[in-house]
Write a protein that holds these residues in place. Structure first.
Motif, PDB file in Angstrom:
ATOM      1  N   PRO A 111       0.806  -1.222   0.000  1.00  0.00           N
ATOM      2  CA  PRO A 111       0.000   0.000   0.000  1.00  0.00           C
ATOM      3  C   PRO A 111       0.840   1.274   0.000  1.00  0.00           C
ATOM      4  CG  PRO A 111      -0.123  -1.082   2.143  1.00  0.00           C
ATOM      5  CD  PRO A 111       0.649  -1.995   1.237  1.00  0.00           C
ATOM      6  N   ASP A 112       0.345   2.269  -0.732  1.00  0.00           N
ATOM      7  CA  ASP A 112       0.936   3.608  -0.743  1.00  0.00           C
ATOM      8  C   ASP A 112       0.248   4.388   0.371  1.00  0.00           C
ATOM      9  OD1 ASP A 112       1.184   6.283  -3.230  1.00  0.00           O
ATOM     10  OD2 ASP A 112       1.694   6.236  -1.116  1.00  0.00           O
ATOM     11  N   CYS A 113       0.976   4.627   1.427  1.00  0.00           N
ATOM     12  CA  CYS A 113       0.414   5.303   2.598  1.00  0.00           C
ATOM     13  C   CYS A 113       0.993   6.704   2.759  1.00  0.00           C
ATOM     14  CB  CYS A 113       0.641   4.444   3.840  1.00  0.00           C
ATOM     15  SG  CYS A 113      -0.257   2.897   3.787  1.00  0.00           S
ATOM     16  N   THR A 114       1.116   7.402   1.656  1.00  0.00           N
ATOM     17  CA  THR A 114       1.628   8.766   1.705  1.00  0.00           C
ATOM     18  C   THR A 114       0.729   9.648   2.566  1.00  0.00           C
ATOM     19  OG1 THR A 114       2.668   8.492  -0.459  1.00  0.00           O
ATOM     20  CG2 THR A 114       2.268  10.758   0.290  1.00  0.00           C
ATOM     21  N   LYS A 115      -0.581   9.470   2.451  1.00  0.00           N
ATOM     22  CA  LYS A 115      -1.517  10.233   3.281  1.00  0.00           C
ATOM     23  C   LYS A 115      -1.667   9.551   4.628  1.00  0.00           C
ATOM     24  CE  LYS A 115      -4.058  12.114  -0.586  1.00  0.00           C
ATOM     25  NZ  LYS A 115      -5.359  12.245  -1.245  1.00  0.00           N
ATOM     26  N   SER A 116      -1.709  10.338   5.692  1.00  0.00           N
ATOM     27  CA  SER A 116      -1.779   9.760   7.036  1.00  0.00           C
ATOM     28  C   SER A 116      -3.037   8.915   7.246  1.00  0.00           C
ATOM     29  CB  SER A 116      -1.666  10.842   8.113  1.00  0.00           C
ATOM     30  OG  SER A 116      -2.734  11.736   8.034  1.00  0.00           O
ATOM     31  N   GLU A 117      -4.156   9.302   6.617  1.00  0.00           N
ATOM     32  CA  GLU A 117      -5.380   8.506   6.751  1.00  0.00           C
ATOM     33  C   GLU A 117      -5.165   7.107   6.175  1.00  0.00           C
ATOM     34  OE1 GLU A 117      -5.790  11.370   4.298  1.00  0.00           O
ATOM     35  OE2 GLU A 117      -5.402  12.480   6.127  1.00  0.00           O
TER      36      GLU A 117
ATOM     37  N   HIS B  62      -2.293   5.556   5.921  1.00  0.00           N
ATOM     38  CA  HIS B  62      -1.369   4.856   6.813  1.00  0.00           C
ATOM     39  C   HIS B  62      -2.135   4.261   7.993  1.00  0.00           C
ATOM     40  CE1 HIS B  62       1.755   4.282   9.851  1.00  0.00           C
ATOM     41  NE2 HIS B  62       2.617   4.215   8.840  1.00  0.00           N
ATOM     42  N   HIS B  63      -3.001   5.056   8.610  1.00  0.00           N
ATOM     43  CA  HIS B  63      -3.779   4.578   9.758  1.00  0.00           C
ATOM     44  C   HIS B  63      -4.686   3.413   9.360  1.00  0.00           C
ATOM     45  CE1 HIS B  63      -2.253   7.683  12.334  1.00  0.00           C
ATOM     46  NE2 HIS B  63      -2.760   8.641  11.593  1.00  0.00           N
ATOM     47  N   ALA B  64      -5.320   3.513   8.196  1.00  0.00           N
ATOM     48  CA  ALA B  64      -6.223   2.449   7.733  1.00  0.00           C
ATOM     49  C   ALA B  64      -5.455   1.159   7.470  1.00  0.00           C
ATOM     50  CB  ALA B  64      -6.955   2.895   6.472  1.00  0.00           C
ATOM     51  N   ALA B  65      -4.300   1.260   6.837  1.00  0.00           N
ATOM     52  CA  ALA B  65      -3.505   0.065   6.536  1.00  0.00           C
ATOM     53  C   ALA B  65      -2.954  -0.557   7.821  1.00  0.00           C
ATOM     54  CB  ALA B  65      -2.374   0.412   5.577  1.00  0.00           C
ATOM     55  N   TYR B  66      -2.542   0.278   8.771  1.00  0.00           N
ATOM     56  CA  TYR B  66      -2.023  -0.255  10.033  1.00  0.00           C
ATOM     57  C   TYR B  66      -3.143  -0.966  10.814  1.00  0.00           C
ATOM     58  CZ  TYR B  66       1.074  -0.811  13.995  1.00  0.00           C
ATOM     59  OH  TYR B  66       1.853  -1.371  14.977  1.00  0.00           O
ATOM     60  N   ARG B  67      -4.326  -0.348  10.839  1.00  0.00           N
ATOM     61  CA  ARG B  67      -5.482  -0.989  11.487  1.00  0.00           C
ATOM     62  C   ARG B  67      -5.781  -2.336  10.837  1.00  0.00           C
ATOM     63  NH1 ARG B  67      -7.785   3.974  11.525  1.00  0.00           N
ATOM     64  NH2 ARG B  67      -8.966   3.507   9.645  1.00  0.00           N
ATOM     65  N   SER B  68      -5.714  -2.381   9.517  1.00  0.00           N
ATOM     66  CA  SER B  68      -5.964  -3.620   8.791  1.00  0.00           C
ATOM     67  C   SER B  68      -4.925  -4.681   9.164  1.00  0.00           C
ATOM     68  CB  SER B  68      -5.945  -3.367   7.280  1.00  0.00           C
ATOM     69  OG  SER B  68      -6.128  -4.562   6.578  1.00  0.00           O
ATOM     70  N   ALA B  69      -3.668  -4.284   9.264  1.00  0.00           N
ATOM     71  CA  ALA B  69      -2.616  -5.231   9.651  1.00  0.00           C
ATOM     72  C   ALA B  69      -2.881  -5.781  11.049  1.00  0.00           C
ATOM     73  CB  ALA B  69      -1.247  -4.562   9.594  1.00  0.00           C
ATOM     74  N   LYS B  70      -3.220  -4.907  11.981  1.00  0.00           N
ATOM     75  CA  LYS B  70      -3.511  -5.351  13.353  1.00  0.00           C
ATOM     76  C   LYS B  70      -4.722  -6.291  13.381  1.00  0.00           C
ATOM     77  CE  LYS B  70      -2.699  -3.156  17.103  1.00  0.00           C
ATOM     78  NZ  LYS B  70      -1.517  -3.683  17.734  1.00  0.00           N
ATOM     79  N   THR B  71      -5.756  -5.932  12.651  1.00  0.00           N
ATOM     80  CA  THR B  71      -6.957  -6.759  12.592  1.00  0.00           C
ATOM     81  C   THR B  71      -6.641  -8.147  12.047  1.00  0.00           C
ATOM     82  OG1 THR B  71      -8.377  -4.835  12.296  1.00  0.00           O
ATOM     83  CG2 THR B  71      -9.271  -6.947  11.566  1.00  0.00           C
ATOM     84  N   ASN B  72      -5.757  -8.204  11.040  1.00  0.00           N
ATOM     85  CA  ASN B  72      -5.391  -9.466  10.400  1.00  0.00           C
ATOM     86  C   ASN B  72      -4.180 -10.127  11.044  1.00  0.00           C
ATOM     87  OD1 ASN B  72      -7.360  -9.719   8.191  1.00  0.00           O
ATOM     88  ND2 ASN B  72      -6.499  -7.746   7.595  1.00  0.00           N
ATOM     89  N   ASN B  73      -3.701  -9.566  12.155  1.00  0.00           N
ATOM     90  CA  ASN B  73      -2.537 -10.115  12.858  1.00  0.00           C
ATOM     91  C   ASN B  73      -1.357 -10.306  11.902  1.00  0.00           C
ATOM     92  OD1 ASN B  73      -1.202 -11.004  15.169  1.00  0.00           O
ATOM     93  ND2 ASN B  73      -1.680 -13.137  14.735  1.00  0.00           N
ATOM     94  N   ALA B  74      -1.101  -9.276  11.109  1.00  0.00           N
ATOM     95  CA  ALA B  74      -0.078  -9.346  10.061  1.00  0.00           C
ATOM     96  C   ALA B  74       0.997  -8.293  10.289  1.00  0.00           C
ATOM     97  CB  ALA B  74      -0.720  -9.117   8.696  1.00  0.00           C
ATOM     98  N   ILE B  75       2.158  -8.522   9.732  1.00  0.00           N
ATOM     99  CA  ILE B  75       3.231  -7.522   9.749  1.00  0.00           C
ATOM    100  C   ILE B  75       2.811  -6.372   8.833  1.00  0.00           C
ATOM    101  CG2 ILE B  75       5.620  -7.041   9.103  1.00  0.00           C
ATOM    102  CD1 ILE B  75       6.201 -10.034   9.733  1.00  0.00           C
ATOM    103  N   PHE B  76       2.850  -5.165   9.360  1.00  0.00           N
ATOM    104  CA  PHE B  76       2.492  -3.982   8.582  1.00  0.00           C
ATOM    105  C   PHE B  76       3.622  -3.644   7.624  1.00  0.00           C
ATOM    106  CE2 PHE B  76       2.963   0.662   8.210  1.00  0.00           C
ATOM    107  CZ  PHE B  76       1.796   0.948   7.514  1.00  0.00           C
ATOM    108  N   VAL B  77       3.258  -3.296   6.393  1.00  0.00           N
ATOM    109  CA  VAL B  77       4.229  -2.840   5.404  1.00  0.00           C
ATOM    110  C   VAL B  77       3.574  -1.767   4.547  1.00  0.00           C
ATOM    111  CG1 VAL B  77       3.598  -4.677   3.766  1.00  0.00           C
ATOM    112  CG2 VAL B  77       5.820  -3.524   3.534  1.00  0.00           C
TER     113      VAL B  77
END
Length: 167
Positions: free
Chosen positions: A51-57, A59-74
């Motif tokens: 994911p391209d997380c240039t915008k902070s929103e 970044h937050h959405a992708a990080y939440r998704s990683a936590k929800t899926n118990n995955a390493i955030f990238v």
């Protein structure tokens, strides 16, 4: 626009961003982070899906998704004219990798700095960041490679018990 209408990623000239009807953009037919779902543990993302997380929103959405899926955030993110790669193993509840494994990742990052591919890198047992990468394509490639390596080392650490504390 739905994903079926996105340009083919097999044609390298058509891999650019494509606008969606709702204002989002697609990269290689994938929403640029808003709707990205991080993989399940043990399943690294290919470069095209980082994911391209240039915008902070985003970044937050992708990080939440990683936590929800118990995955390493990238993710990757534009910083001025260059790009940054970020990985965070703390989004996953799996154990962090041991120091010996971190050494492998640090060595790879140092090689990238020495070669001038990245200007600076920080590598630890639960976090990797590299920045001042020349292109989005190269940032995606590096993010996917380090994501796969971190996943693999984490899975190996889980599968092979530590010899510490054993008599």
């Amino acid at each position: 626009m739905n994903l079926a209408d996105a340009p083919s990623t097999k044609d390298p000239d058509r891999r650019c961003r494509v606008g969606c009807d709702d204002g989002r953009s697609l990269i290689n037919g994938v929403s640029a982070c808003d709707d990205v779902s991080m993989p399940t543990p043990g399943t690294p993302l290919p470069a095209a899906l980082i994911p391209d997380c240039t915008k902070s929103e985003a970044h937050h959405a992708a990080y939440r998704s990683a936590k929800t899926n118990n995955a390493i955030f990238v993710c990757i993110a534009r910083q001025g004219q260059r790009w940054k790669v970020e990985l965070d193993a703390l989004a996953s509840s799996e154990p962090t990798i041991p120091d010996q494994a971190v050494t492998v990742l640090q060595s790879a990052a140092e090689s990238l700095v020495s070669a001038g591919t990245v200007m600076q890198a920080n590598v630890g047992p639960d976090y990797i960041s590299m920045w001042a990468i020349e292109s989005e394509e190269r940032a995606r490639e590096l993010a996917a490679a380090f994501h796969a390596a971190l996943h693999g080392l984490q899975q190996l650490h889980i599968a092979v018990p530590s010899q510490r504390g054993r008599a």
